[in-house]
Design a protein around this motif. Structure first.
Motif, PDB file in Angstrom:
ATOM      1  N   ASP A 147       0.745  -1.181   0.131  1.00 14.59           N
ATOM      2  CA  ASP A 147      -0.093  -0.022   0.032  1.00 14.59           C
ATOM      3  C   ASP A 147       0.741   1.179  -0.055  1.00 14.59           C
ATOM      4  OD1 ASP A 147      -2.071  -1.647   0.011  1.00 14.59           O
ATOM      5  OD2 ASP A 147      -2.715  -1.467   2.193  1.00 14.59           O
ATOM      6  N   ALA A 148       2.133   1.163   0.432  1.00 15.96           N
ATOM      7  CA  ALA A 148       3.024   2.167   0.687  1.00 15.96           C
ATOM      8  C   ALA A 148       3.580   2.899  -0.513  1.00 15.96           C
ATOM      9  CB  ALA A 148       3.940   2.106   1.671  1.00 15.96           C
ATOM     10  N   ILE A 149       3.367   1.991  -1.751  1.00 14.31           N
ATOM     11  CA  ILE A 149       3.990   2.345  -2.990  1.00 14.31           C
ATOM     12  C   ILE A 149       2.827   2.708  -3.793  1.00 14.31           C
ATOM     13  CG2 ILE A 149       5.305   1.446  -5.046  1.00 14.31           C
ATOM     14  CD1 ILE A 149       6.783  -0.582  -2.998  1.00 14.31           C
ATOM     15  N   PRO A 150       3.009   3.979  -4.468  1.00  9.67           N
ATOM     16  CA  PRO A 150       1.983   4.511  -5.174  1.00  9.67           C
ATOM     17  C   PRO A 150       1.622   3.348  -6.587  1.00  9.67           C
ATOM     18  CG  PRO A 150       3.360   6.216  -4.600  1.00  9.67           C
ATOM     19  CD  PRO A 150       4.068   5.062  -4.312  1.00  9.67           C
ATOM     20  N   LYS A 151       0.327   3.199  -6.638  1.00  9.69           N
ATOM     21  CA  LYS A 151       0.074   2.247  -8.131  1.00  9.69           C
ATOM     22  C   LYS A 151       0.797   2.820  -9.286  1.00  9.69           C
ATOM     23  CE  LYS A 151      -2.220  -0.249  -5.046  1.00  9.69           C
ATOM     24  NZ  LYS A 151      -1.812  -1.549  -4.563  1.00  9.69           N
ATOM     25  N   GLU A 173      13.474   5.273  -6.012  1.00  5.94           N
ATOM     26  CA  GLU A 173      12.470   5.717  -5.617  1.00  5.94           C
ATOM     27  C   GLU A 173      11.736   4.787  -4.741  1.00  5.94           C
ATOM     28  OE1 GLU A 173      10.528   7.963  -8.351  1.00  5.94           O
ATOM     29  OE2 GLU A 173      12.007   9.874  -8.309  1.00  5.94           O
ATOM     30  N   ILE A 174      11.454   3.694  -5.407  1.00  5.07           N
ATOM     31  CA  ILE A 174      10.390   2.646  -4.721  1.00  5.07           C
ATOM     32  C   ILE A 174      11.310   1.892  -3.818  1.00  5.07           C
ATOM     33  CG2 ILE A 174       9.389   0.409  -5.289  1.00  5.07           C
ATOM     34  CD1 ILE A 174       8.713   1.669  -8.037  1.00  5.07           C
ATOM     35  N   ASP A 176      13.808   2.908  -1.834  1.00  6.30           N
ATOM     36  CA  ASP A 176      13.824   3.693  -0.605  1.00  6.30           C
ATOM     37  C   ASP A 176      12.510   3.507   0.426  1.00  6.30           C
ATOM     38  OD1 ASP A 176      16.251   4.806  -1.411  1.00  6.30           O
ATOM     39  OD2 ASP A 176      15.517   6.586  -2.168  1.00  6.30           O
ATOM     40  N   ILE A 177      11.351   3.411  -0.425  1.00  9.75           N
ATOM     41  CA  ILE A 177      10.214   3.175   0.360  1.00  9.75           C
ATOM     42  C   ILE A 177      10.092   1.938   0.820  1.00  9.75           C
ATOM     43  CG2 ILE A 177       7.647   3.015  -0.031  1.00  9.75           C
ATOM     44  CD1 ILE A 177       7.802   4.833  -2.323  1.00  9.75           C
ATOM     45  N   ILE A 178      10.449   0.997   0.162  1.00  6.71           N
ATOM     46  CA  ILE A 178      10.570  -0.651   0.529  1.00  6.71           C
ATOM     47  C   ILE A 178      11.464  -0.604   1.735  1.00  6.71           C
ATOM     48  CG2 ILE A 178      11.209  -2.902   0.040  1.00  6.71           C
ATOM     49  CD1 ILE A 178      10.342  -2.238  -2.883  1.00  6.71           C
ATOM     50  N   ILE A 179      12.713  -0.015   1.883  1.00  2.00           N
ATOM     51  CA  ILE A 179      13.676   0.156   2.997  1.00  2.00           C
ATOM     52  C   ILE A 179      13.149   0.454   4.204  1.00  2.00           C
ATOM     53  CG2 ILE A 179      14.972   1.802   2.621  1.00  2.00           C
ATOM     54  CD1 ILE A 179      16.289  -1.734   2.649  1.00  2.00           C
ATOM     55  N   ASN A 180      12.315   1.423   4.098  1.00  2.00           N
ATOM     56  CA  ASN A 180      11.741   2.121   5.303  1.00  2.00           C
ATOM     57  C   ASN A 180      10.518   1.053   5.839  1.00  2.00           C
ATOM     58  OD1 ASN A 180      13.155   4.400   5.257  1.00  2.00           O
ATOM     59  ND2 ASN A 180      11.873   5.324   3.724  1.00  2.00           N
ATOM     60  N   GLN A 181      10.073   0.007   4.991  1.00  7.19           N
ATOM     61  CA  GLN A 181       9.055  -0.949   5.661  1.00  7.19           C
ATOM     62  C   GLN A 181       9.809  -1.910   6.289  1.00  7.19           C
ATOM     63  OE1 GLN A 181       5.660  -0.174   5.490  1.00  7.19           O
ATOM     64  NE2 GLN A 181       6.241   1.848   4.836  1.00  7.19           N
ATOM     65  N   PHE A 182      10.985  -2.278   5.613  1.00  9.28           N
ATOM     66  CA  PHE A 182      11.698  -3.683   6.035  1.00  9.28           C
ATOM     67  C   PHE A 182      13.050  -3.273   6.456  1.00  9.28           C
ATOM     68  CE2 PHE A 182       8.414  -4.871   2.699  1.00  9.28           C
ATOM     69  CZ  PHE A 182       8.065  -6.029   3.547  1.00  9.28           C
ATOM     70  N   CYS A 183      13.091  -2.803   7.582  1.00  8.21           N
ATOM     71  CA  CYS A 183      14.409  -2.246   8.109  1.00  8.21           C
ATOM     72  C   CYS A 183      15.469  -3.470   8.277  1.00  8.21           C
ATOM     73  CB  CYS A 183      14.228  -1.669   9.482  1.00  8.21           C
ATOM     74  SG  CYS A 183      13.359  -0.134   9.595  1.00  8.21           S
ATOM     75  N   GLY A 184      16.790  -3.165   7.776  1.00 11.33           N
ATOM     76  CA  GLY A 184      17.659  -4.486   8.082  1.00 11.33           C
ATOM     77  C   GLY A 184      18.108  -5.059   6.572  1.00 11.33           C
ATOM     78  N   GLN A 185      17.150  -4.725   5.551  1.00 10.79           N
ATOM     79  CA  GLN A 185      17.278  -5.590   4.398  1.00 10.79           C
ATOM     80  C   GLN A 185      18.331  -4.684   3.409  1.00 10.79           C
ATOM     81  OE1 GLN A 185      16.001  -8.007   3.538  1.00 10.79           O
ATOM     82  NE2 GLN A 185      14.661  -8.466   5.368  1.00 10.79           N
ATOM     83  N   ASP A 186      18.986  -5.466   2.649  1.00 12.84           N
ATOM     84  CA  ASP A 186      19.979  -4.829   1.711  1.00 12.84           C
ATOM     85  C   ASP A 186      19.385  -4.035   0.580  1.00 12.84           C
ATOM     86  OD1 ASP A 186      23.161  -5.085   0.922  1.00 12.84           O
ATOM     87  OD2 ASP A 186      21.871  -5.351  -0.845  1.00 12.84           O
ATOM     88  N   LEU A 187      19.532  -2.595   0.674  1.00 12.62           N
ATOM     89  CA  LEU A 187      19.449  -1.847  -0.410  1.00 12.62           C
ATOM     90  C   LEU A 187      19.628  -2.304  -1.872  1.00 12.62           C
ATOM     91  CD1 LEU A 187      17.613   0.741  -1.198  1.00 12.62           C
ATOM     92  CD2 LEU A 187      19.569   1.967  -0.972  1.00 12.62           C
ATOM     93  N   ASP A 188      20.776  -2.795  -2.154  1.00 11.97           N
ATOM     94  CA  ASP A 188      21.076  -3.061  -3.525  1.00 11.97           C
ATOM     95  C   ASP A 188      20.298  -4.261  -3.740  1.00 11.97           C
ATOM     96  OD1 ASP A 188      22.755  -1.191  -3.860  1.00 11.97           O
ATOM     97  OD2 ASP A 188      24.772  -2.068  -3.354  1.00 11.97           O
TER      98      ASP A 188
END
Length: 242
Positions: A147-151, A173-174, A176-188
């Motif tokens: 839901d946090a990611i615009p359609k 951009e997407i 960055d939204i995901i990483i804020n939802q799942f802390c500790g995941q690898d951004l790359d």
């Protein structure tokens, strides 16, 4: 036994027409295919034990400890057949991701071998009877369909023909939204999985080189928005989303 009660699988087993359906050995390339002729009363105790452990993982009383189920049996006893049954039970009910790897004492860099086997397992259809969606794309969908990611961003990523630069910006951009939802995941790693949303075989091939910790030449890295080669298979697997 009357004709009415006789199991139709018995007729197929005895028929010379479908000899390719039945083998004395289940091979590794059959693991990901549903076994339409599986007899669930065979090794029932082991199946029930596996399902019990799987249900405990998904129960409300989760813990940080893992679960181990040891299958011990002579050669030809049906261990690989059970692995196939476990894999398809897990995937049919959407309860996780099953990776199969055959032990090989002749491998010198076992961490690379294990990672390659894991990547190959997740590159197979998640559950073949439901279509060709593979495990990695299912993971990618789970990351982006929030839901946090615009359609409109999701549609733009999946359907638009973007330049390398604009595609990299959108994915960042997407991510960055995901990483804020799942802390500790690898951004790359998140960015790499998002590139699978693009319907582009050339991009997918480069993503899989990245996931396998294979060397990315400068151009391949540029296509993936500057993602650089990884050289630590254990670290790569550690950060896979679950």
């Amino acid at each position: 036994m009357s004709e009415k009660l006789k199991d139709k699988r018995f007729d197929i087993f005895c028929s010379p027409i479908k000899l390719d359906l039945f083998h004395s050995i289940t091979h590794h390339n059959q693991i990901w295919r549903p076994d339409l002729y599986d007899v669930k009363i065979i090794h029932r105790e082991s199946r029930e034990c596996f399902e019990h452990l799987l249900n405990r993982v998904h129960s409300q009383t989760k813990s940080n400890s893992g679960r181990i189920l040891l299958l011990l049996g002579e050669s030809g006893a049906g261990k690989t057949h059970l692995m196939r049954a476990f894999r398809n039970h897990t995937h049919e009910h959407g309860l996780g991701y099953f990776v199969y790897m055959q032990a090989n004492p002749n491998i010198s860099k076992y961490e690379h071998y294990a990672l390659h086997q894991a990547v190959d397992s997740l590159d197979k259809p998640y559950y073949q009877l439901n279509g060709d969606l593979n495990g990695f794309l299912r993971l990618s969908n789970a990351l982006i369909e929030q839901d946090a990611i615009p359609k409109n961003k999701i549609q733009h990523l999946r359907n638009s023909e973007l330049s390398q630069e604009n595609l990299a910006i959108l994915i960042s951009e997407i991510a960055d939204i995901i990483i804020n939802q799942f802390c500790g995941q690898d951004l790359d790693l998140i960015r790499a999985l998002l590139y699978l949303q693009c319907d582009n075989a050339a991009i997918h091939a480069r993503v899989f080189k990245y996931l396998r910790c294979e060397h990315l030449v400068e151009y391949n890295s540029k296509v993936l928005g500057g993602l650089s080669s990884q050289d630590n298979p254990l670290n790569m697997r550690k950060h896979w989303p679950s």
